[in-house]
Design a protein around this motif. Structure first.
Motif, PDB file in Angstrom:
ATOM      1  N   GLY A 218       0.818  -1.212   0.000  1.00  0.00           N
ATOM      2  CA  GLY A 218       0.000   0.000   0.000  1.00  0.00           C
ATOM      3  C   GLY A 218       0.846   1.253   0.000  1.00  0.00           C
ATOM      4  O   GLY A 218       0.535   2.240  -0.685  1.00  0.00           O
TER       5      GLY A 218
ATOM      6  N   LEU B  34       2.113   1.700  -3.439  1.00  0.00           N
ATOM      7  CA  LEU B  34       1.063   2.166  -4.342  1.00  0.00           C
ATOM      8  C   LEU B  34       0.893   3.678  -4.250  1.00  0.00           C
ATOM      9  O   LEU B  34       0.808   4.372  -5.275  1.00  0.00           O
ATOM     10  CB  LEU B  34      -0.247   1.450  -3.998  1.00  0.00           C
ATOM     11  CG  LEU B  34      -1.433   1.689  -4.934  1.00  0.00           C
ATOM     12  CD1 LEU B  34      -1.139   1.141  -6.325  1.00  0.00           C
ATOM     13  CD2 LEU B  34      -2.689   1.025  -4.366  1.00  0.00           C
TER      14      LEU B  34
ATOM     15  N   TYR C 102     -10.775   1.833   3.967  1.00  0.00           N
ATOM     16  CA  TYR C 102     -10.922   2.405   2.625  1.00  0.00           C
ATOM     17  C   TYR C 102     -11.584   3.781   2.725  1.00  0.00           C
ATOM     18  O   TYR C 102     -11.135   4.747   2.099  1.00  0.00           O
ATOM     19  CB  TYR C 102     -11.754   1.491   1.727  1.00  0.00           C
ATOM     20  CG  TYR C 102     -12.042   2.114   0.375  1.00  0.00           C
ATOM     21  CD1 TYR C 102     -11.116   2.006  -0.658  1.00  0.00           C
ATOM     22  CD2 TYR C 102     -13.216   2.828   0.139  1.00  0.00           C
ATOM     23  CE1 TYR C 102     -11.351   2.596  -1.893  1.00  0.00           C
ATOM     24  CE2 TYR C 102     -13.465   3.423  -1.079  1.00  0.00           C
ATOM     25  CZ  TYR C 102     -12.530   3.300  -2.094  1.00  0.00           C
ATOM     26  OH  TYR C 102     -12.765   3.907  -3.305  1.00  0.00           O
TER      27      TYR C 102
ATOM     28  N   THR D   3      -2.022  -9.112  -0.896  1.00  0.00           N
ATOM     29  CA  THR D   3      -1.040  -8.612  -1.854  1.00  0.00           C
ATOM     30  C   THR D   3      -1.374  -9.079  -3.266  1.00  0.00           C
ATOM     31  O   THR D   3      -1.342  -8.295  -4.220  1.00  0.00           O
ATOM     32  CB  THR D   3       0.371  -9.096  -1.472  1.00  0.00           C
ATOM     33  OG1 THR D   3       0.682  -8.647  -0.146  1.00  0.00           O
ATOM     34  CG2 THR D   3       1.416  -8.563  -2.435  1.00  0.00           C
TER      35      THR D   3
ATOM     36  N   LEU E 199      -4.453  -7.274  -4.634  1.00  0.00           N
ATOM     37  CA  LEU E 199      -4.127  -5.923  -5.098  1.00  0.00           C
ATOM     38  C   LEU E 199      -3.462  -5.968  -6.467  1.00  0.00           C
ATOM     39  O   LEU E 199      -3.805  -5.183  -7.367  1.00  0.00           O
ATOM     40  CB  LEU E 199      -3.206  -5.228  -4.097  1.00  0.00           C
ATOM     41  CG  LEU E 199      -2.696  -3.836  -4.508  1.00  0.00           C
ATOM     42  CD1 LEU E 199      -3.856  -2.874  -4.709  1.00  0.00           C
ATOM     43  CD2 LEU E 199      -1.726  -3.290  -3.460  1.00  0.00           C
ATOM     44  N   TYR E 200      -2.526  -6.890  -6.634  1.00  0.00           N
ATOM     45  CA  TYR E 200      -1.822  -7.001  -7.917  1.00  0.00           C
ATOM     46  C   TYR E 200      -2.797  -7.339  -9.049  1.00  0.00           C
ATOM     47  O   TYR E 200      -2.763  -6.717 -10.124  1.00  0.00           O
ATOM     48  CB  TYR E 200      -0.737  -8.070  -7.818  1.00  0.00           C
ATOM     49  CG  TYR E 200       0.063  -8.245  -9.083  1.00  0.00           C
ATOM     50  CD1 TYR E 200       1.073  -7.339  -9.414  1.00  0.00           C
ATOM     51  CD2 TYR E 200      -0.185  -9.297  -9.949  1.00  0.00           C
ATOM     52  CE1 TYR E 200       1.812  -7.484 -10.580  1.00  0.00           C
ATOM     53  CE2 TYR E 200       0.544  -9.454 -11.113  1.00  0.00           C
ATOM     54  CZ  TYR E 200       1.543  -8.540 -11.425  1.00  0.00           C
ATOM     55  OH  TYR E 200       2.267  -8.689 -12.584  1.00  0.00           O
TER      56      TYR E 200
ATOM     57  N   GLY F 259      -8.168  -0.462 -11.966  1.00  0.00           N
ATOM     58  CA  GLY F 259      -6.741  -0.732 -11.843  1.00  0.00           C
ATOM     59  C   GLY F 259      -5.950  -0.152 -13.002  1.00  0.00           C
ATOM     60  O   GLY F 259      -4.862   0.418 -12.815  1.00  0.00           O
TER      61      GLY F 259
ATOM     62  N   THR G  37      -7.066   5.314  -4.957  1.00  0.00           N
ATOM     63  CA  THR G  37      -5.766   4.695  -4.686  1.00  0.00           C
ATOM     64  C   THR G  37      -5.407   4.812  -3.212  1.00  0.00           C
ATOM     65  O   THR G  37      -4.959   3.852  -2.581  1.00  0.00           O
ATOM     66  CB  THR G  37      -4.666   5.358  -5.531  1.00  0.00           C
ATOM     67  OG1 THR G  37      -5.008   5.263  -6.913  1.00  0.00           O
ATOM     68  CG2 THR G  37      -3.318   4.692  -5.299  1.00  0.00           C
TER      69      THR G  37
ATOM     70  N   ILE H   4      -7.605   2.408  -1.289  1.00  0.00           N
ATOM     71  CA  ILE H   4      -7.176   1.010  -1.442  1.00  0.00           C
ATOM     72  C   ILE H   4      -5.914   0.749  -0.626  1.00  0.00           C
ATOM     73  O   ILE H   4      -5.789  -0.279   0.044  1.00  0.00           O
ATOM     74  CB  ILE H   4      -6.944   0.682  -2.925  1.00  0.00           C
ATOM     75  CG1 ILE H   4      -8.278   0.696  -3.674  1.00  0.00           C
ATOM     76  CG2 ILE H   4      -6.261  -0.676  -3.088  1.00  0.00           C
ATOM     77  CD1 ILE H   4      -8.137   0.569  -5.173  1.00  0.00           C
ATOM     78  N   SER H   5      -4.975   1.689  -0.681  1.00  0.00           N
ATOM     79  CA  SER H   5      -3.744   1.551   0.102  1.00  0.00           C
ATOM     80  C   SER H   5      -4.061   1.419   1.585  1.00  0.00           C
ATOM     81  O   SER H   5      -3.515   0.541   2.281  1.00  0.00           O
ATOM     82  CB  SER H   5      -2.843   2.774  -0.137  1.00  0.00           C
ATOM     83  OG  SER H   5      -1.794   2.824   0.794  1.00  0.00           O
TER      84      SER H   5
ATOM     85  N   ILE I 246      -5.759  -2.060   2.355  1.00  0.00           N
ATOM     86  CA  ILE I 246      -4.816  -3.176   2.441  1.00  0.00           C
ATOM     87  C   ILE I 246      -4.058  -3.129   3.763  1.00  0.00           C
ATOM     88  O   ILE I 246      -3.888  -4.148   4.446  1.00  0.00           O
ATOM     89  CB  ILE I 246      -3.832  -3.147   1.254  1.00  0.00           C
ATOM     90  CG1 ILE I 246      -4.573  -3.323  -0.076  1.00  0.00           C
ATOM     91  CG2 ILE I 246      -2.758  -4.231   1.417  1.00  0.00           C
ATOM     92  CD1 ILE I 246      -5.229  -4.668  -0.250  1.00  0.00           C
TER      93      ILE I 246
ATOM     94  N   ILE J 234       4.747  -3.801  -7.014  1.00  0.00           N
ATOM     95  CA  ILE J 234       4.106  -4.711  -6.064  1.00  0.00           C
ATOM     96  C   ILE J 234       4.955  -5.972  -5.861  1.00  0.00           C
ATOM     97  O   ILE J 234       5.214  -6.373  -4.714  1.00  0.00           O
ATOM     98  CB  ILE J 234       2.684  -5.083  -6.535  1.00  0.00           C
ATOM     99  CG1 ILE J 234       1.836  -3.812  -6.717  1.00  0.00           C
ATOM    100  CG2 ILE J 234       2.026  -6.029  -5.531  1.00  0.00           C
ATOM    101  CD1 ILE J 234       1.685  -2.972  -5.502  1.00  0.00           C
TER     102      ILE J 234
END
Length: 295
Positions: free
Chosen positions: A23, A26, A79, A158, A161-162, A171, A198, A201-202, A205, A243
């Motif tokens: 995160g 990112l 989030y 992880t 996220l990828y 994405g 973003t 999301i960071s 995670i 990532i």
């Protein structure tokens, strides 16, 4: 055998470090700021899971399934926290002097810590997950089951996220903003909204991983700084915005720290980690998976 045990322990904890660091990577790669409040998202995620489990069971104890049921709550809450912080505060300093962005995110970190202390006190807390047998013994190695669950959980977050960044429309928009915000805006991407997503999301995670951390370590309002520092080291190890690099860097850092603690002393772990960072920057300035900057 002791060496192998330390390596296994390092990989287990390293995946957790990596889950936090992805995160951080990112945000650094897309929003182009170093988020000094990132570790506090880990702390908030741990507390969210703690209080969610307390709401379900009456205390922060429960079965593995009940604990896992709190993970979506930690992800969702963090989030929202990340999205709101970016929209209201961080967006105002994007593109300005780097010192100002560091000052703002540091201020956010201090504010979150103080609010958490006022709300929950500074007393350490932890989530107790019940297992009939708390560890697995295999080939002379001892593997705590909760650390194994946290290891798998961090890897799943992880990987998710990828795949999200590679396979979804949002994405692709995030990657486009990372590469060229002006060009992304020209093709109709809402850059500010994408940056806020973003950031959200960071934080999500980090919050999810923070919930796992609460099951193996104590959580308290001022725990975030160490995870911010470790994330910084890991991202530089792996390469900014990568990532896979963050995953490799986290596993490397965890292994190095466990070997240092096992064979030397736990007081030397940070010193050895930052020494390794300096050596890597001299040998490979862009990190393990970093790309050369275009000239």
């Amino acid at each position: 055998m002791a060496f192998t045990q330390f390596v296994v322990n390092g990989l287990l904890i390293g995946a957790i470090f990596a889950g936090v660091a992805v995160g951080f990577a990112l945000i650094w790669g897309v929003v182009d700021i170093i988020n000094l409040a990132h570790g506090d998202m880990v702390m908030l995620g741990g507390y969210t899971s703690y209080w969610a489990l307390s709401l379900i069971t009456g205390n922060a104890e429960g079965s593995p399934l009940l604990f896992l049921a709190t993970i979506p709550a930690a992800i969702a809450v963090l989030y929202v926290v990340g999205y709101v912080l970016q929209r209201t505060l961080v967006s105002r300093v994007i593109g300005t002097d780097i010192f100002l962005t560091l000052l703002v995110t540091f201020g956010i970190s201090i504010a979150i810590q103080q609010l958490a202390i006022q709300a929950w006190s500074a007393n350490p807390r932890s989530i107790q997950v019940g297992f009939a047998d708390p560890s697995i013994n295999a080939a002379g190695l001892v593997i705590p089951k909760m650390k194994l669950v946290a290891f798998v959980g961090a890897l799943v977050l992880t990987a998710a996220l990828y795949l999200f960044l590679q396979k979804t429309r949002t994405g692709r928009a995030i990657r486009a903003v990372s590469q060229n915000p002006e060009a992304a805006a020209l093709v109709g991407i809402d850059v500010e909204h994408t940056r806020a997503v973003t950031f959200g999301i960071s934080s999500a995670i980090a919050g999810g991983v923070g919930a796992f951390i609460a099951t193996i370590l104590n959580i308290q309002p001022q725990m975030g700084l160490i995870y911010t520092l470790k994330s910084f080291v890991i991202v530089v190890f792996g390469g900014v915005g990568s990532i896979p690099g963050a995953l490799a860097g986290g596993l490397l850092l965890g292994t190095v720290e466990e070997l240092t603690a096992g064979f030397v002393s736990s007081q030397w772990t940070l010193a050895v980690s930052f020494t390794l960072l300096i050596v890597l920057l001299v040998v490979k300035p862009n990190g393990l998976f970093g790309q050369e900057a275009e000239r």
